[in-house]
Design an enzyme around this catalytic site. Structure first.
Site, PDB file in Angstrom:
ATOM      1  N   ASP A 182       0.780  -1.255   0.000  1.00 35.03           N
ATOM      2  CA  ASP A 182       0.000   0.000   0.000  1.00 35.03           C
ATOM      3  C   ASP A 182       0.807   1.299   0.000  1.00 35.03           C
ATOM      4  O   ASP A 182       0.498   2.225   0.770  1.00 35.03           O
ATOM      5  CB  ASP A 182      -0.956   0.027   1.212  1.00 35.03           C
ATOM      6  CG  ASP A 182      -1.964  -1.106   1.183  1.00 35.03           C
ATOM      7  OD1 ASP A 182      -2.008  -1.861   0.206  1.00 35.03           O
ATOM      8  OD2 ASP A 182      -2.729  -1.237   2.168  1.00 35.03           O
ATOM      9  N   ASP A 224      -4.803  -0.569  -1.679  1.00 35.56           N
ATOM     10  CA  ASP A 224      -6.166  -0.384  -1.196  1.00 35.56           C
ATOM     11  C   ASP A 224      -6.941   0.187  -2.378  1.00 35.56           C
ATOM     12  O   ASP A 224      -6.439   1.093  -3.065  1.00 35.56           O
ATOM     13  CB  ASP A 224      -6.166   0.652  -0.060  1.00 35.56           C
ATOM     14  CG  ASP A 224      -6.368   0.033   1.308  1.00 35.56           C
ATOM     15  OD1 ASP A 224      -6.338  -1.194   1.424  1.00 35.56           O
ATOM     16  OD2 ASP A 224      -6.541   0.813   2.257  1.00 35.56           O
ATOM     17  N   HIS A 267     -10.695   1.139  -2.566  1.00 37.73           N
ATOM     18  CA  HIS A 267     -12.035   1.175  -1.976  1.00 37.73           C
ATOM     19  C   HIS A 267     -13.081   1.759  -2.922  1.00 37.73           C
ATOM     20  O   HIS A 267     -12.793   2.710  -3.659  1.00 37.73           O
ATOM     21  CB  HIS A 267     -12.016   2.012  -0.694  1.00 37.73           C
ATOM     22  CG  HIS A 267     -11.149   1.445   0.380  1.00 37.73           C
ATOM     23  ND1 HIS A 267     -11.341   0.178   0.897  1.00 37.73           N
ATOM     24  CD2 HIS A 267     -10.077   1.956   1.042  1.00 37.73           C
ATOM     25  CE1 HIS A 267     -10.432  -0.055   1.834  1.00 37.73           C
ATOM     26  NE2 HIS A 267      -9.646   1.007   1.933  1.00 37.73           N
ATOM     27  N   HIS A 300     -10.396   7.412   1.775  1.00 40.93           N
ATOM     28  CA  HIS A 300      -9.041   7.307   1.224  1.00 40.93           C
ATOM     29  C   HIS A 300      -9.000   6.202   0.169  1.00 40.93           C
ATOM     30  O   HIS A 300      -9.822   5.291   0.177  1.00 40.93           O
ATOM     31  CB  HIS A 300      -8.012   7.011   2.329  1.00 40.93           C
ATOM     32  CG  HIS A 300      -8.230   5.691   2.998  1.00 40.93           C
ATOM     33  ND1 HIS A 300      -9.151   5.518   4.013  1.00 40.93           N
ATOM     34  CD2 HIS A 300      -7.683   4.468   2.785  1.00 40.93           C
ATOM     35  CE1 HIS A 300      -9.150   4.257   4.399  1.00 40.93           C
ATOM     36  NE2 HIS A 300      -8.260   3.582   3.665  1.00 40.93           N
ATOM     37  N   LYS A 338      -7.009  -4.976  -2.843  1.00 33.95           N
ATOM     38  CA  LYS A 338      -7.791  -5.361  -1.662  1.00 33.95           C
ATOM     39  C   LYS A 338      -8.697  -4.213  -1.243  1.00 33.95           C
ATOM     40  O   LYS A 338      -8.478  -3.064  -1.643  1.00 33.95           O
ATOM     41  CB  LYS A 338      -6.871  -5.781  -0.515  1.00 33.95           C
ATOM     42  CG  LYS A 338      -5.946  -4.696  -0.009  1.00 33.95           C
ATOM     43  CD  LYS A 338      -4.961  -5.273   0.996  1.00 33.95           C
ATOM     44  CE  LYS A 338      -4.002  -4.232   1.503  1.00 33.95           C
ATOM     45  NZ  LYS A 338      -4.624  -3.153   2.270  1.00 33.95           N
ATOM     46  N   CYS A 381      -1.883  -2.451   7.937  1.00 31.00           N
ATOM     47  CA  CYS A 381      -1.838  -3.435   6.843  1.00 31.00           C
ATOM     48  C   CYS A 381      -0.574  -4.297   6.862  1.00 31.00           C
ATOM     49  O   CYS A 381      -0.642  -5.489   6.556  1.00 31.00           O
ATOM     50  CB  CYS A 381      -2.021  -2.739   5.503  1.00 31.00           C
ATOM     51  SG  CYS A 381      -3.684  -2.010   5.371  1.00 31.00           S
TER      52      CYS A 381
END
Length: 194
Positions: free
Chosen positions: A11, A53, A55, A72, A97, A141
Site C-alpha cells: 500500500d 487499497d 475502496h 481514502h 484489496k 496493513c
C-alpha cells in the site's frame, strides 16, 4: 534470501503518504528503500507483489458509513495511485484489496490479482515459503499481513527500514513490531541483504 522468497510491497499509495487523505508521517521515506529491495529481488529472479487499497466510494470502512477511517484510496482517484516515485520493475504482480463495500481488508491475504486469484494461491503456485514485507502502515496493513502469513505457515521477514506507521496512539508501530516478532517474524534491513 533463497529461491523460495518473495517481496511484498504494501500500500505505498498517495493517500498514505504525507499530504494524502490518511498520510503516514514520513510515509514517503520508504519509497526509495523499497525501490532498491524490488531491484534486488528482481535481479535474483524472485517474485515481487505490490498491493493497493482500492475502496469503492461507499464502504463500511469509511467513517461516514460506520467505519473508522476518513475517505481514502477510492478506486480511480489520484489518492489511490501508487506513489509516483515508486518504480515497480517488469514482472511485478499488482494485488487489489478492500474493493468490496463490506470489507476492511487490511491484510494482503484478502487481496486478489487481476485474474481474481487470492494471494495464498499465488504464493503456493510459485513455491514461495518466505515473505519479505515492507510498506505502509506498520501498525495496520503490514501488521495484519505479517500475522496472517505466519498463521498460514509462511516464514516472514519484516523490512524494518521500509515500513512506517500511523501511530494513532503513540507507540502503536513499536508495539506492532513487537507483536510481529513475538508471533515469529524476523527483521532485516537492506544492508543485511545486500
Amino acid at each position: 534470501m533463497d529461491k523460495e522468497s518473495a517481496l511484498v510491497v504494501v500500500d505505498v499509495q498517495n493517500d498514505f503518504c504525507p499530504g494524502g487523505a490518511l498520510g503516514v508521517a514520513e510515509g514517503d521515506a520508504v519509497v526509495e528503500v523499497l525501490n532498491r529491495y524490488m531491484g534486488l529481488f528482481r535481479e535474483r529472479g524472485l517474485p515481487v507483489f505490490i498491493t493497493r487499497d482500492w475502496h469503492p466510494p461507499e464502504t463500511n470502512h469509511f467513517k461516514e458509513f460506520g467505519g473508522v477511517w476518513p475517505v481514502h484510496c477510492v478506486q480511480g482517484t489520484p489518492g489511490a495511485e501508487l506513489h509516483p516515485a515508486l518504480k515497480p520493475p517488469d514482472g511485478v504482480t499488482l494485488l487489489t484489496k478492500g474493493d468490496r463495500p463490506d470489507e476492511d481488508a487490511y491484510s494482503v491475504f484478502q487481496a486478489r490479482d487481476p485474474e481474481g486469484r487470492g494471494f495464498s494461491e499465488l504464493l503456493r503456485e510459485s513455491g514461495v515459503t518466505r515473505l519479505y514485507i515492507g510498506g505502509l502502515a506498520t501498525d495496520y496493513c503490514v501488521r495484519e499481513t505479517v500475522l496472517d502469513a505466519l498463521r498460514e505457515g509462511f516464514k516472514v521477514t519484516v523490512l524494518v527500514d521500509a515500513v512506517k506507521g500511523v501511530d494513532l496512539k503513540p507507540g502503536d508501530s513499536e508495539r506492532a513490531l513487537g507483536e510481529m516478532k513475538e508471533a515469529g517474524a524476523d527483521t532485516v534491513t537492506l544492508e543485511d541483504l545486500s
